[in-house]
Write a protein that holds these residues in place. Structure first.
Motif, PDB file in Angstrom:
ATOM      1  N   ASN A 318      36.780  53.188  37.234  1.00 36.97           N
ATOM      2  CA  ASN A 318      37.818  53.356  38.271  1.00 36.97           C
ATOM      3  C   ASN A 318      38.165  54.814  38.539  1.00 36.97           C
ATOM      4  O   ASN A 318      39.264  55.118  38.994  1.00 36.97           O
ATOM      5  CB  ASN A 318      39.097  52.600  37.890  1.00 36.97           C
ATOM      6  CG  ASN A 318      38.994  51.128  38.212  1.00 36.97           C
ATOM      7  OD1 ASN A 318      38.140  50.706  38.999  1.00 36.97           O
ATOM      8  ND2 ASN A 318      39.847  50.330  37.601  1.00 36.97           N
ATOM      9  N   ILE A 319      37.249  55.716  38.266  1.00 35.02           N
ATOM     10  CA  ILE A 319      37.596  57.123  38.447  1.00 35.02           C
ATOM     11  C   ILE A 319      37.068  57.682  39.751  1.00 35.02           C
ATOM     12  O   ILE A 319      37.459  58.768  40.154  1.00 35.02           O
ATOM     13  CB  ILE A 319      37.063  57.991  37.287  1.00 35.02           C
ATOM     14  CG1 ILE A 319      35.528  57.980  37.260  1.00 35.02           C
ATOM     15  CG2 ILE A 319      37.641  57.538  35.969  1.00 35.02           C
ATOM     16  CD1 ILE A 319      34.951  58.934  36.254  1.00 35.02           C
ATOM     17  N   GLY A 320      36.160  56.990  40.426  1.00 34.29           N
ATOM     18  CA  GLY A 320      35.583  57.527  41.648  1.00 34.29           C
ATOM     19  C   GLY A 320      35.016  58.897  41.352  1.00 34.29           C
ATOM     20  O   GLY A 320      34.273  59.078  40.404  1.00 34.29           O
ATOM     21  N   CYS A 321      35.405  59.899  42.112  1.00 31.50           N
ATOM     22  CA  CYS A 321      34.956  61.261  41.811  1.00 31.50           C
ATOM     23  C   CYS A 321      36.074  62.270  42.000  1.00 31.50           C
ATOM     24  O   CYS A 321      35.878  63.454  41.797  1.00 31.50           O
ATOM     25  CB  CYS A 321      33.775  61.630  42.697  1.00 31.50           C
ATOM     26  SG  CYS A 321      32.541  62.620  41.846  1.00 31.50           S
ATOM     27  N   ASP A 322      37.247  61.818  42.408  1.00 31.33           N
ATOM     28  CA  ASP A 322      38.358  62.747  42.566  1.00 31.33           C
ATOM     29  C   ASP A 322      38.784  63.321  41.224  1.00 31.33           C
ATOM     30  O   ASP A 322      39.420  64.354  41.153  1.00 31.33           O
ATOM     31  CB  ASP A 322      39.560  62.045  43.218  1.00 31.33           C
ATOM     32  CG  ASP A 322      39.222  61.587  44.632  1.00 31.33           C
ATOM     33  OD1 ASP A 322      38.334  62.204  45.237  1.00 31.33           O
ATOM     34  OD2 ASP A 322      39.837  60.620  45.106  1.00 31.33           O
ATOM     35  N   GLN A 383      38.483  46.559  34.724  1.00 31.58           N
ATOM     36  CA  GLN A 383      37.321  46.749  35.594  1.00 31.58           C
ATOM     37  C   GLN A 383      36.051  46.345  34.878  1.00 31.58           C
ATOM     38  O   GLN A 383      35.127  45.815  35.473  1.00 31.58           O
ATOM     39  CB  GLN A 383      37.202  48.205  36.044  1.00 31.58           C
ATOM     40  CG  GLN A 383      36.294  48.343  37.245  1.00 31.58           C
ATOM     41  CD  GLN A 383      35.312  49.476  37.137  1.00 31.58           C
ATOM     42  OE1 GLN A 383      35.451  50.333  36.274  1.00 31.58           O
ATOM     43  NE2 GLN A 383      34.329  49.474  38.001  1.00 31.58           N
ATOM     44  N   THR A 384      36.012  46.564  33.556  1.00 32.08           N
ATOM     45  CA  THR A 384      34.843  46.168  32.792  1.00 32.08           C
ATOM     46  C   THR A 384      34.657  44.656  32.856  1.00 32.08           C
ATOM     47  O   THR A 384      33.553  44.146  33.019  1.00 32.08           O
ATOM     48  CB  THR A 384      35.003  46.602  31.320  1.00 32.08           C
ATOM     49  OG1 THR A 384      35.243  47.998  31.288  1.00 32.08           O
ATOM     50  CG2 THR A 384      33.752  46.279  30.528  1.00 32.08           C
ATOM     51  N   GLU A 385      35.763  43.911  32.739  1.00 35.65           N
ATOM     52  CA  GLU A 385      35.682  42.462  32.814  1.00 35.65           C
ATOM     53  C   GLU A 385      35.232  42.006  34.191  1.00 35.65           C
ATOM     54  O   GLU A 385      34.525  41.011  34.340  1.00 35.65           O
ATOM     55  CB  GLU A 385      37.039  41.856  32.474  1.00 35.65           C
ATOM     56  CG  GLU A 385      37.469  42.121  31.027  1.00 35.65           C
ATOM     57  CD  GLU A 385      38.888  41.645  30.770  1.00 35.65           C
ATOM     58  OE1 GLU A 385      39.533  41.190  31.746  1.00 35.65           O
ATOM     59  OE2 GLU A 385      39.345  41.723  29.624  1.00 35.65           O
TER      60      GLU A 385
END
Length: 401
Positions: A318-322, A383-385
């Motif tokens: 969930n980090i994207g790239c920001d 998010q892993t689930e």
């Protein structure tokens, strides 16, 4: 024109035409002659170089246009060399610089670091002339961080050293507190497939051949080819941060329109199904008459690497790239704006990575996690689930921290 015959080992002139019958090269064509492919010391000085001092922060395309302007003020013969010639000249000059005392000082520094830390890793690449071209290193603590948080890696090549114009390429991740951690750093002479292949091979070797599940990068064909070969099982994603930055350049007039900006952002962040994305994208392109926009066409062809609609099972934490802009931009922006030698840049990186302020902040976050409920890890595990159950985060490491 002269014509010869050879009889019994003797050369005999049979025809001679004293009139020159070949067309002379036009002034603007002289740069393509073989004699113009070598850039003399004087011409090298004109594009920002001389035998005693080299400023490698000047790029070939800029020096070319500058040289054209300077030389056209004295004559109309062009600037005497091609863009490829200028690039090759700068490349050789940088090789010679790195191969000198500065490159040796950095090599000695890395050796010294390894003597004090047996888990410290470094690698150096040289060319056929024994000139140093690339450096990579990572500390022992970085290996531990990667073991715990190396599922997602952000590989950033947007920074360049001011003094040598080398690519400064850090490997960055995020820990269980959503803070940046540095896995390693490289100085590269160029952004070729060969350089990236060498770097990814050494990065994997330094991390026990453990591949990340996902790697975020900028859009670069040479880099993409290297990832396909060295990291075949890793999901390659493009940094939305960099795409947004380019969009502000290529679509500046359209982004000033709030309606277009809303459609554009929806394509990036809100479409969760492929059909929804395709419909939203088509509507945006047609509504704002962008069917022939070349940058958007290229971006669309790469949609599977940046749109979440095409990668629902890709683990990204969930980090994207920001996330990369939080701490790494500050650290490496200083590298790109400060005139240091190579060893100074490496020491600056290590100080930032080991600073007491950073470690104290981590200790404080660990303390808060023990006493105050935190939603960061829950979001990551959630998010892993949701990622089809096939990919799991380093939950063991998260629990141990």
């Amino acid at each position: 024109m002269v014509r010869f015959n050879v009889e019994d080992g003797k050369w005999r002139i049979v025809q001679f035409n004293p009139v020159y019958n070949h067309e002379f090269a036009k002034p603007e064509e002289r740069q393509f002659l073989r004699s113009s492919q070598h850039i003399s010391t004087v011409r090298a000085a004109v594009i920002g170089y001389n035998s005693s001092k080299v400023d490698a922060s000047v790029r070939p395309t800029k020096t070319l246009s500058y040289s054209e302007k300077e030389m056209s003020s004295t004559d109309n013969t062009g600037f005497g060399f091609t863009e490829k010639g200028a690039h090759d000249c700068l490349h050789r000059l940088k090789e010679n610089m790195i191969g000198g005392a500065d490159g040796q000082s950095l090599l000695d520094y890395l050796k010294h670091q390894q003597l004090g830390d047996s888990s410290f890793f470094y690698s150096v690449k040289v060319d056929q002339y024994n000139h140093v071209t690339n450096f990579f290193w990572r500390g022992g603590r970085s290996r531990l961080d990667y073991d715990c948080f190396g599922d997602v890696v952000l590989f950033d090549t947007t920074f360049r050293t001011k003094k040598y114009n080398l690519v400064c390429a850090p490997f960055v991740g995020v820990d269980h507190h959503w803070k940046n951690v540095l896995f390693g750093c490289a100085f590269l002479l160029d952004e070729s497939t060969d350089s990236f292949t060498w770097l990814f091979e050494n990065f994997l070797e330094s991390m026990g051949d453990k591949r990340p599940k996902t790697i975020f990068t900028d859009e670069d064909n040479a880099m993409a080819r290297a990832i396909e070969v060295i990291l075949p099982g890793t999901h390659h994603r493009l940094c939305t941060w960099n795409i947004s930055k380019n969009a502000s350049q290529y679509l500046a007039s359209h982004l000033a329109n709030p309606e277009f900006e809303e459609c554009f952002n929806k394509c990036f962040h809100e479409c969760v199904a492929e059909a929804e994305f395709e419909a939203t994208w088509d509507d945006m392109v047609k509504k704002f008459n962008l069917e022939n926009d070349l940058w958007l066409k290229k971006l669309y062809l790469l949609r599977q690497k940046w749109s979440p609609a095409f990668s629902p099972d890709t683990f990204t934490a969930n980090i994207g790239c920001d996330q990369r802009g939080e701490n790494s931009d500050t650290t490496f922006h200083q590298i790109s704006t400060t005139t240091m030698d190579l060893i100074g840049l490496a020491q600056h990186y290590e100080r930032k990575k080991k600073t007491k302020v950073l470690r104290l902040a981590q200790a404080e976050e660990d303390f808060r996690c023990k006493n105050v409920p935190s939603s960061g890890g829950e979001h990551l595990l959630q998010q892993t689930e949701n990622s089809s159950g096939k990919e799991k985060a380093s939950s063991t490491c998260l629990e141990q921290q």
